[in-house]
Design a protein around this motif. Structure first.
Motif, PDB file in Angstrom:
ATOM      1  N   UNK A   1      34.475-127.675 -40.413  1.00 42.13           N
ATOM      2  CA  UNK A   1      35.498-128.049 -41.395  1.00 42.13           C
ATOM      3  C   UNK A   1      35.468-127.074 -42.572  1.00 42.13           C
ATOM      4  N   UNK A   2      34.281-126.791 -43.092  1.00 41.56           N
ATOM      5  CA  UNK A   2      34.154-125.870 -44.230  1.00 41.56           C
ATOM      6  C   UNK A   2      34.655-124.474 -43.858  1.00 41.56           C
ATOM      7  N   UNK A   3      34.336-124.011 -42.663  1.00 37.32           N
ATOM      8  CA  UNK A   3      34.786-122.699 -42.220  1.00 37.32           C
ATOM      9  C   UNK A   3      36.317-122.647 -42.169  1.00 37.32           C
ATOM     10  N   UNK A   4      36.942-123.678 -41.625  1.00 38.89           N
ATOM     11  CA  UNK A   4      38.404-123.717 -41.547  1.00 38.89           C
ATOM     12  C   UNK A   4      39.022-123.774 -42.947  1.00 38.89           C
ATOM     13  N   UNK A   5      38.434-124.562 -43.840  1.00 35.86           N
ATOM     14  CA  UNK A   5      38.959-124.656 -45.201  1.00 35.86           C
ATOM     15  C   UNK A   5      38.876-123.308 -45.917  1.00 35.86           C
ATOM     16  N   UNK A   6      37.761-122.594 -45.735  1.00 35.80           N
ATOM     17  CA  UNK A   6      37.620-121.258 -46.342  1.00 35.80           C
ATOM     18  C   UNK A   6      38.642-120.284 -45.772  1.00 35.80           C
ATOM     19  N   UNK A   7      38.863-120.348 -44.468  1.00 33.53           N
ATOM     20  CA  UNK A   7      39.825-119.436 -43.843  1.00 33.53           C
ATOM     21  C   UNK A   7      41.241-119.726 -44.333  1.00 33.53           C
TER      22      UNK A   7
ATOM     23  N   UNK B   1      42.079-121.017 -47.241  1.00 32.03           N
ATOM     24  CA  UNK B   1      42.149-120.523 -48.619  1.00 32.03           C
ATOM     25  C   UNK B   1      42.321-119.008 -48.652  1.00 32.03           C
ATOM     26  N   UNK B   2      41.598-118.303 -47.789  1.00 35.54           N
ATOM     27  CA  UNK B   2      41.694-116.845 -47.750  1.00 35.54           C
ATOM     28  C   UNK B   2      43.082-116.405 -47.289  1.00 35.54           C
ATOM     29  N   UNK B   3      43.615-117.058 -46.266  1.00 32.62           N
ATOM     30  CA  UNK B   3      44.950-116.708 -45.768  1.00 32.62           C
ATOM     31  C   UNK B   3      46.022-116.996 -46.820  1.00 32.62           C
ATOM     32  N   UNK B   4      45.891-118.119 -47.500  1.00 28.27           N
ATOM     33  CA  UNK B   4      46.869-118.463 -48.534  1.00 28.27           C
ATOM     34  C   UNK B   4      46.781-117.503 -49.709  1.00 28.27           C
ATOM     35  N   UNK B   5      45.574-117.081 -50.065  1.00 25.17           N
ATOM     36  CA  UNK B   5      45.418-116.138 -51.185  1.00 25.17           C
ATOM     37  C   UNK B   5      45.973-114.761 -50.848  1.00 25.17           C
ATOM     38  N   UNK B   6      45.921-114.378 -49.591  1.00 22.41           N
ATOM     39  CA  UNK B   6      46.415-113.067 -49.192  1.00 22.41           C
ATOM     40  C   UNK B   6      47.897-113.070 -48.811  1.00 22.41           C
ATOM     41  N   UNK B   7      48.501-114.251 -48.848  1.00 24.22           N
ATOM     42  CA  UNK B   7      49.913-114.380 -48.521  1.00 24.22           C
ATOM     43  C   UNK B   7      50.769-113.720 -49.596  1.00 24.22           C
TER      44      UNK B   7
ATOM     45  N   UNK C   1      37.435-116.297 -33.255  1.00 22.94           N
ATOM     46  CA  UNK C   1      38.852-116.456 -32.933  1.00 22.94           C
ATOM     47  C   UNK C   1      39.740-116.645 -34.167  1.00 22.94           C
ATOM     48  N   UNK C   2      39.140-116.915 -35.317  1.00 23.36           N
ATOM     49  CA  UNK C   2      39.921-117.226 -36.518  1.00 23.36           C
ATOM     50  C   UNK C   2      40.787-116.067 -36.999  1.00 23.36           C
ATOM     51  N   UNK C   3      40.349-114.847 -36.795  1.00 17.29           N
ATOM     52  CA  UNK C   3      41.089-113.695 -37.327  1.00 17.29           C
ATOM     53  C   UNK C   3      42.490-113.568 -36.757  1.00 17.29           C
ATOM     54  N   UNK C   4      42.709-114.117 -35.583  1.00 22.32           N
ATOM     55  CA  UNK C   4      44.018-113.978 -34.942  1.00 22.32           C
ATOM     56  C   UNK C   4      44.967-115.129 -35.256  1.00 22.32           C
ATOM     57  N   UNK C   5      44.510-116.119 -36.012  1.00 20.69           N
ATOM     58  CA  UNK C   5      45.310-117.318 -36.266  1.00 20.69           C
ATOM     59  C   UNK C   5      45.973-117.285 -37.638  1.00 20.69           C
ATOM     60  N   UNK C   6      47.152-117.906 -37.726  1.00 26.02           N
ATOM     61  CA  UNK C   6      47.833-118.023 -39.012  1.00 26.02           C
ATOM     62  C   UNK C   6      47.436-119.340 -39.691  1.00 26.02           C
ATOM     63  N   UNK C   7      47.941-119.566 -40.884  1.00 25.35           N
ATOM     64  CA  UNK C   7      47.570-120.752 -41.663  1.00 25.35           C
ATOM     65  C   UNK C   7      47.877-122.036 -40.906  1.00 25.35           C
ATOM     66  N   UNK C   8      49.059-122.127 -40.329  1.00 25.78           N
ATOM     67  CA  UNK C   8      49.451-123.353 -39.627  1.00 25.78           C
ATOM     68  C   UNK C   8      48.537-123.637 -38.436  1.00 25.78           C
ATOM     69  N   UNK C   9      48.129-122.602 -37.735  1.00 29.13           N
ATOM     70  CA  UNK C   9      47.240-122.787 -36.590  1.00 29.13           C
ATOM     71  C   UNK C   9      45.855-123.241 -37.031  1.00 29.13           C
TER      72      UNK C   9
END
Length: 79
Positions: free
Chosen positions: A61-67, A69-75, A35-43
């Motif tokens: 927790x680690x999975x969410x932190x990685x996601x 970081x990836x979303x912020x880097x691609x922003x 489900x992570x692919x459809x969520x934005x950073x705030x979600x």
């Protein structure tokens, strides 16, 4: 969005019903990952806060932190 009080009184714990992923508490790591692919950073940050204040599963927790970081880097605002 209703919130519950934390036992330490620092931050209110978001109610599971207000999370961007319905049925969050019953989902496995694999289900959350899907489900992570459809969520934005705030979600994802909301899910991370909820996870830390409830089950605090290290792998989730680690999975969410990685996601995040990836979303912020691609922003487009990322340096």
């Amino acid at each position: 969005m209703p919130a519950e009080s934390s036992s330490e009184g620092e931050h209110p714990i978001p109610a599971a019903s207000g999370l961007p992923v319905p049925g969050y508490d019953g989902l496995t790591l694999a289900s959350l990952r899907a489900r992570l692919r459809t969520l934005n950073v705030q979600e994802v940050e909301a899910l991370l806060e909820y996870e830390r204040s409830t089950a605090n599963r290290a792998d989730v927790v680690a999975m969410f932190e990685r996601r995040i970081a990836k979303l912020e880097a691609s922003s487009p605002d990322a340096p």
